[in-house]
Design a protein around this motif. Structure first.
Motif, PDB file in Angstrom:
ATOM      1  N   ARG A  68       4.101   5.396   4.343  1.00 24.10           N
ATOM      2  CA  ARG A  68       3.851   4.295   5.352  1.00 24.10           C
ATOM      3  C   ARG A  68       2.788   4.390   6.417  1.00 24.10           C
ATOM      4  NH1 ARG A  68       6.432  -1.117   5.015  1.00 24.10           N
ATOM      5  NH2 ARG A  68       5.222  -1.990   6.908  1.00 24.10           N
ATOM      6  N   ASN A  69       2.609   5.524   6.906  1.00 20.71           N
ATOM      7  CA  ASN A  69       1.810   5.792   7.882  1.00 20.71           C
ATOM      8  C   ASN A  69       0.339   5.709   7.501  1.00 20.71           C
ATOM      9  OD1 ASN A  69       3.548   5.899  10.097  1.00 20.71           O
ATOM     10  ND2 ASN A  69       3.813   8.261   9.754  1.00 20.71           N
ATOM     11  N   TRP A  70       0.227   6.245   6.074  1.00 21.53           N
ATOM     12  CA  TRP A  70      -1.051   6.271   5.281  1.00 21.53           C
ATOM     13  C   TRP A  70      -1.474   4.925   5.120  1.00 21.53           C
ATOM     14  CZ3 TRP A  70      -2.294  10.368   1.022  1.00 21.53           C
ATOM     15  CH2 TRP A  70      -3.687  10.307   1.010  1.00 21.53           C
ATOM     16  N   PHE A  88       0.611  -1.289   0.113  1.00 19.15           N
ATOM     17  CA  PHE A  88      -0.180  -0.106  -0.019  1.00 19.15           C
ATOM     18  C   PHE A  88       0.866   1.317  -0.125  1.00 19.15           C
ATOM     19  CE2 PHE A  88      -3.863  -1.895   2.123  1.00 19.15           C
ATOM     20  CZ  PHE A  88      -4.567  -2.042   0.860  1.00 19.15           C
ATOM     21  N   ALA A  89       2.221   1.459   0.812  1.00 15.72           N
ATOM     22  CA  ALA A  89       2.719   2.599   0.886  1.00 15.72           C
ATOM     23  C   ALA A  89       3.407   2.771  -0.466  1.00 15.72           C
ATOM     24  CB  ALA A  89       3.895   2.140   1.842  1.00 15.72           C
ATOM     25  N   LEU A  90       3.928   1.599  -1.149  1.00 15.10           N
ATOM     26  CA  LEU A  90       4.387   2.044  -2.355  1.00 15.10           C
ATOM     27  C   LEU A  90       3.465   2.473  -3.450  1.00 15.10           C
ATOM     28  CD1 LEU A  90       7.371   1.214  -3.432  1.00 15.10           C
ATOM     29  CD2 LEU A  90       6.547  -0.898  -4.617  1.00 15.10           C
ATOM     30  N   GLU A  91       2.218   1.912  -3.291  1.00 16.48           N
ATOM     31  CA  GLU A  91       0.931   2.410  -4.333  1.00 16.48           C
ATOM     32  C   GLU A  91       0.920   3.958  -4.126  1.00 16.48           C
ATOM     33  OE1 GLU A  91      -2.675   0.516  -4.099  1.00 16.48           O
ATOM     34  OE2 GLU A  91      -1.655  -1.257  -4.128  1.00 16.48           O
ATOM     35  N   LYS A  92       0.858   4.214  -2.705  1.00 18.91           N
ATOM     36  CA  LYS A  92       1.025   5.676  -2.492  1.00 18.91           C
ATOM     37  C   LYS A  92       2.085   6.553  -3.020  1.00 18.91           C
ATOM     38  CE  LYS A  92      -2.865   6.446  -0.032  1.00 18.91           C
ATOM     39  NZ  LYS A  92      -3.817   7.023  -1.108  1.00 18.91           N
ATOM     40  N   LEU A  93       3.211   5.932  -2.940  1.00 25.98           N
ATOM     41  CA  LEU A  93       4.366   6.831  -3.207  1.00 25.98           C
ATOM     42  C   LEU A  93       4.292   6.842  -4.847  1.00 25.98           C
ATOM     43  CD1 LEU A  93       7.326   4.976  -1.223  1.00 25.98           C
ATOM     44  CD2 LEU A  93       6.841   7.353  -1.250  1.00 25.98           C
ATOM     45  N   ASN A  94       3.885   5.853  -5.330  1.00 24.62           N
ATOM     46  CA  ASN A  94       3.810   6.004  -6.896  1.00 24.62           C
ATOM     47  C   ASN A  94       2.615   6.820  -7.606  1.00 24.62           C
ATOM     48  OD1 ASN A  94       5.889   4.167  -7.523  1.00 24.62           O
ATOM     49  ND2 ASN A  94       4.646   2.495  -7.445  1.00 24.62           N
TER      50      ASN A  94
END
Ligand SMILES: Cc1ncc(COP(=O)(O)O)c(C=O)c1O
Length: 386
Positions: free
Chosen positions: A276-278, A60-66
């Motif tokens: 990560r927190n999100w 999920f964190a990677l998705e947010k970053l992308n």
């Protein structure tokens, strides 16, 4: 000729500081840094739900970053300068919805959040009443504020009420702060009653929910969000990451952005940390199996205490923190060491972190601990102390 470093007076460690270290050593309380022992069974970290290792949270964190075109890693500055990137603004909007708060202000850590909040809100004509066992970050924030402060007895609503009644007409504003779950004792404040009492005396209530989110509750005191002046949620415990948020009104946010020094004079959390927190929140929002597993482990642990004649040693707690009061730094350290030799990472909590005579072993329970690990650890503990 250049002096060797140890001959340079600046490198000679001051005597007064050396003495303080010697005193710690003599009291058996000298702290030092140790590498973690991953081979041991974790009864010590705050990673209550195992999110620090959760692959779905990482994805999920990677998705947010992308999803954000801005490829920053570091925040590049304070929130008030270049560090107010889109993702952190969007994350705060998400947190406000998630925790039903008018506004959210993200800090680098729970320590920073408490320090910034308490040091900035307390004015000279104000009073802060705080539970005597409140965390160091709360006490440090109070110490930096201009307000007068008094502690009330641990979880004692009667003592708090006496103080509210005594001081109600002597100060402009009274703030009351406590923790939902206490970090060293694991016990809980009767927070609904605190809300009522503060309402009755027109005091402003602040609640630290660092150890309650994800352990005894999913969103903390969300149904009281209109009545509570500020709620502090940290991301380093159940969310397995780092950082914190202060939930409250738009006015409180504007105030913190202007006056909370630990918010203003520091680099904003990194983009990766925010992602990560999100991600931790997104995962937790729809996956409660870890929370349920932790709750079952807490019940199982409490049952096993009874079976092993250990109940009397433990502070009554329904949370993930279960503290076995033994007394004496050396004794606690020795029992902790023996448990570690058996493969269980249970840490000693020494004075002065806790009062003298109340030194303890603190078991932190997790969703991923197995029933067998819990029962075997408690059988061993019982052999050592009964
Ligand atoms: C009750 C409480 N508040 C605040 C903090 C500080 O949180 P952080 O670890 O995010 O700085 C802690 C940390 O242990 C805590 O126990």
């Amino acid at each position: 000729m250049m002096k060797k470093p140890n001959q340079n007076p600046k490198f000679i460690f001051p005597d007064s500081l050396k003495q303080k270290l010697t005193q710690r050593l003599e009291e058996g309380a000298l702290r030092s840094l140790k590498r973690p022992s991953p081979e041991l069974i974790d009864f010590s970290s705050n990673d209550y739900l195992g999110f620090s290792k959760n692959k779905f949270v990482s994805d999920f964190a990677l998705e947010k970053l992308n999803a954000y075109s801005n490829k920053l890693h570091g925040a590049t500055g304070s929130r008030l300068l270049t560090g107010n990137y889109d993702m952190i603004e969007d994350f705060e909007s998400f947190l406000s919805q998630y925790y039903d708060s008018e506004a959210s202000t993200v800090f680098n850590s729970g320590y920073d959040a408490n320090l910034g909040l308490l040091s900035s809100v307390g004015q000279r004509q104000d009073l802060i009443l705080y539970d005597e066992l409140c965390h160091a970050s709360i006490r440090d924030g109070i110490a930096l504020s201009k307000a007068k402060s008094y502690k009330f007895q641990h979880n004692n609503l009667k003592d708090l009420e006496d103080k509210l009644a005594k001081f109600q007409n002597q100060f402009d504003t009274i703030y009351v702060i406590t923790e939902h779950v206490f970090s060293m004792d694991g016990d809980s404040a009767d927070v609904e009653k605190f809300v009522d009492l503060c309402d009755q005396y027109a005091a402003y209530f602040i609640l630290d929910e660092a150890h309650s989110i994800g352990t005894i509750s999913k969103k903390g005191l969300v149904s009281y969000s209109q009545e509570i002046f500020a709620r502090i949620i940290t991301f380093g415990k159940s969310f397995g990451s780092h950082g914190a948020v202060i939930l409250g009104s738009n006015d409180l946010k504007a105030y913190l952005v202007n006056y909370a020094k630990s918010f203003i004079y520091t680099t904003a959390p990194s983009v990766e940390t925010t992602a990560r927190n999100w991600a931790g929140h997104l995962y937790f929002e729809s996956n409660f199996q870890d929370f349920d597993a932790l709750r079952q482990n807490i019940d199982y642990f409490r049952d096993q205490l009874g079976l092993n004649n250990l109940t009397g040693f433990f502070i009554d707690s329904q949370s993930a923190i279960q503290s076995c009061v033994i007394g004496g730094n050396e004794k606690v350290k020795s029992i902790s060491k023996q448990l570690q030799q058996e493969g269980y990472d249970v840490r000693p909590i020494l004075s002065p972190t806790v009062p003298k005579g109340k030194e303890r072993l603190r078991f932190c329970l997790h969703s991923f601990n197995t029933k067998q690990e819990i029962s075997k650890a408690l059988i061993k503990l019982s052999e050592l102390i009964n």
